[in-house]
Write a protein that holds these residues in place. Sequence first.
Motif, PDB file in Angstrom:
ATOM      1  N   VAL A  12       0.822  -1.218   0.000  1.00 56.21           N
ATOM      2  CA  VAL A  12       0.000   0.000   0.000  1.00 56.21           C
ATOM      3  C   VAL A  12       0.856   1.268   0.000  1.00 56.21           C
ATOM      4  O   VAL A  12       1.458   1.576  -1.022  1.00 56.21           O
ATOM      5  N   LEU A  28      -7.546  -5.486  -0.590  1.00 60.83           N
ATOM      6  CA  LEU A  28      -6.419  -6.017   0.183  1.00 60.83           C
ATOM      7  C   LEU A  28      -6.752  -7.398   0.751  1.00 60.83           C
ATOM      8  O   LEU A  28      -7.921  -7.708   1.007  1.00 60.83           O
ATOM      9  N   GLY A  66      -1.948  -4.171   7.897  1.00 54.37           N
ATOM     10  CA  GLY A  66      -3.383  -4.237   7.609  1.00 54.37           C
ATOM     11  C   GLY A  66      -3.661  -5.292   6.555  1.00 54.37           C
ATOM     12  O   GLY A  66      -4.584  -6.106   6.692  1.00 54.37           O
ATOM     13  N   GLY A  86      -0.953  -0.010  11.676  1.00 49.99           N
ATOM     14  CA  GLY A  86      -2.194   0.634  11.281  1.00 49.99           C
ATOM     15  C   GLY A  86      -2.315   0.834   9.782  1.00 49.99           C
ATOM     16  O   GLY A  86      -1.509   0.321   9.003  1.00 49.99           O
ATOM     17  N   ALA A 110      -2.003   3.336   7.159  1.00 47.25           N
ATOM     18  CA  ALA A 110      -1.539   4.661   6.732  1.00 47.25           C
ATOM     19  C   ALA A 110      -2.382   5.178   5.558  1.00 47.25           C
ATOM     20  O   ALA A 110      -2.608   6.384   5.432  1.00 47.25           O
ATOM     21  N   GLY A 111      -2.843   4.267   4.707  1.00 44.28           N
ATOM     22  CA  GLY A 111      -3.574   4.672   3.495  1.00 44.28           C
ATOM     23  C   GLY A 111      -4.735   5.612   3.769  1.00 44.28           C
ATOM     24  O   GLY A 111      -4.779   6.738   3.246  1.00 44.28           O
TER      25      GLY A 111
HETATM   26  C1  LIG Z   1     -10.662  -5.144   1.286  1.00 47.21           C
HETATM   27  C2  LIG Z   1     -10.246  -3.741   1.501  1.00 47.21           C
HETATM   28  N1  LIG Z   1     -10.764  -3.055   2.553  1.00 47.21           N
HETATM   29  C3  LIG Z   1     -10.397  -1.774   2.759  1.00 47.21           C
HETATM   30  C4  LIG Z   1      -9.532  -1.136   1.920  1.00 47.21           C
HETATM   31  C5  LIG Z   1      -9.178   0.335   2.137  1.00 47.21           C
HETATM   32  N2  LIG Z   1      -7.776   0.526   2.482  1.00 47.21           N
HETATM   33  C6  LIG Z   1      -6.897   1.026   1.620  1.00 47.21           C
HETATM   34  S1  LIG Z   1      -5.360   1.151   2.244  1.00 47.21           S
HETATM   35  C7  LIG Z   1      -5.831   0.480   3.720  1.00 47.21           C
HETATM   36  C8  LIG Z   1      -4.848   0.263   4.815  1.00 47.21           C
HETATM   37  C9  LIG Z   1      -3.909  -0.874   4.551  1.00 47.21           C
HETATM   38  O1  LIG Z   1      -3.082  -1.058   5.661  1.00 47.21           O
HETATM   39  P1  LIG Z   1      -1.638  -1.666   5.515  1.00 47.21           P
HETATM   40  O2  LIG Z   1      -1.670  -2.878   4.710  1.00 47.21           O
HETATM   41  O3  LIG Z   1      -1.076  -1.772   6.879  1.00 47.21           O
HETATM   42  O4  LIG Z   1      -0.821  -0.590   4.659  1.00 47.21           O
HETATM   43  P2  LIG Z   1      -0.477   0.942   5.036  1.00 47.21           P
HETATM   44  O5  LIG Z   1      -1.653   1.744   4.609  1.00 47.21           O
HETATM   45  O6  LIG Z   1      -0.230   1.021   6.491  1.00 47.21           O
HETATM   46  O7  LIG Z   1       0.721   1.253   4.197  1.00 47.21           O
HETATM   47  C10 LIG Z   1      -7.195   0.209   3.710  1.00 47.21           C
HETATM   48  C11 LIG Z   1      -7.912  -0.328   4.860  1.00 47.21           C
HETATM   49  C12 LIG Z   1      -9.046  -1.877   0.818  1.00 47.21           C
HETATM   50  N3  LIG Z   1      -8.233  -1.350  -0.092  1.00 47.21           N
HETATM   51  N4  LIG Z   1      -9.405  -3.169   0.634  1.00 47.21           N
END
Ligand SMILES: Cc1ncc(C[n+]2csc(CCOP(=O)(O)OP(=O)(O)O)c2C)c(N)n1
Length: 577
Positions: free
Chosen positions: A415, A441, A467, A497, A499-500
Amino acid sequence: MTERYYTTSTAFLEALAEAGVTYVFANLGSDHPGLLEAVAQARAEGRADALPDIIVCPHETVAVSAAHAYAMVTGEPQAVLVHVDAGTQNLGGGVNNAMRGRVPVLIFAGSVPFTQNGELPGSRTEFIQWIQDVRDQRGILRNYVKYDNEIRTGTNVKQLVHRALQLARSEPAGPVYLVAAREVMEEPLRPYAVDPGSYSPVAPVALTREVTAEIATALAAARHPLIVTSYLGRDPSAVPSLVTLAELLAIPVVEAMAYHVNFPHGNPLHGGYQYHSVSQNPLLAEADVVLVIDSDVPWIPAVNRPSAGAAIYYVDVDPLKSQIQLWDVPARRFATANSKVAVEQIAAYVRDNDLADQAAVSERRAAAVARHQRALAEQEAAEQPEDGVITAAYLTACVRRLLDDQDALILTEVVTNSRTVTEHLRPNRPGSVLHHGAGALGWSGGAAVGAKLACPERTVVSLVGDGSFLFSVPSSALWVQRRYGTAALTVIYDNRGWAGPKFSTLQVHPDGAAAAAGEFHASLEPAADLPGIAVAAGAGFGATVSDPAELPQVLKDALAAVHGGRSAVVSVQLPSF
Ligand SMILES: Cc1ncc(C[n+]2csc(CCOP(=O)(O)OP(=O)(O)O)c2C)c(N)n1
Ligand SMILES: [Mg+2]
């Protein structure tokens, strides 16, 4: 001799195997007795080799992600078996990823039996078969599949399977969905065969001679030509063809939201990576001719776009992006073509007509070499650990060094660290780094299973956000990895957490109340013991590391566990965002 046991279920499984499906990633239910019996009967008759192997997946996300990654590595679609409407819904974002990532997958779900008084074998026997009787089960996936159909009889089930897979494999590739009721899957049949050779995917499309000439002439005459691509490298053999074209005219290549290795990082013409761009890319700003080839989102126009006078040529398997509702890239010419074929045609035209202006080519090449050296020096500098803290750049450099002598296949789901990870991995080898290419994700855990099954000789490594790790149902993914001997190394870029969503909020409300309060509801503190979850489910090695000096050794130990046949998960503590 007793008659051979043969039902619609047998024919369905045979057709999958005939079409090259090696694995059925399965999550079972009351809709599958016909299939389970067919497998058992085939085994009893010594015919099990004629059917695909079943890989039990305790969560559907793992099943569809495994099939996705397998197809990305081999080009061969696999099958996913799920339980009626409930299992179909649990596929969730995994189907979205396969569709947006243009990956062929065949999904089969039972539908509830259509008789209730024992009229036919397979008739309703369980209360849930009334509760699961919905108006439009196929509608659940209709936004995300190329084709959906119901198998109504066993007499032509093989044709349906082959046609579905032909559609799935033809460009743009994607998932397909078949459903059938229990009574149909139980139907006794006479064994029959169809010719799988008559269902090959549609042959690659070439540019017309006129369009080839137009694009080649424009690129050769440009002062600052540029190529932008996102997924040309899905066919690894297309990468050398792109390199040839780029070198012929010294055209820089920018990778936008790349989810394959499209151009070698070490080639001086590599113009860098664009992910969540927040500023204007200077190469894009100065370009007078831009060839976009295989990209959904070549730039984000609100913050980064070509100049108004630039001539844009858009070559893609679906250049108008018929599956995206709002899409508007003003181009001089849109052309449907296979990217490898197209770049080879353009390069041949330039060569055959001696279009390259050698003085201009030398000048551009010198500029590219200088730019590339500058970028490399900046990247090197960023790889030093900062005051006892592990940064994403340092971590990625450690991973790169760890895998230096390995035949590694790296899956990424990081991400907000996507650009950092790609830059510091410095990928050169086509097909060595994969991402699902979409927005849901939770891919990496199951994807590691599919990738390892596809290439057991390679070291499979997933680089994931914390995440994303949790989205991938690690309790299920790590169990499958153990059960089927598909050991992989997972490195978690753990910033505790999401960050996105925080960055999204700051983009829209940079000076808002959320920014002032510093509260984005994106923290995953108190931190869960992510490697502990993995070990409980089946990993043989789990560790959390926060000291930069210890990191290389922990990664080595984790890799040793993987080479010993057990998955390893390392949570690397990055600064909180
Ligand atoms: C299934 C799904 N739910 C929610 C999201 C929205 N979303 C985009 S980025 C993100 C956070 C991802 O967290 P992490 O993998 O820890 O990466 P970081 O953002 O911390 O770099 C979320 C929840 C998504 N892309 N896909
Ligand atoms: Mg995170």
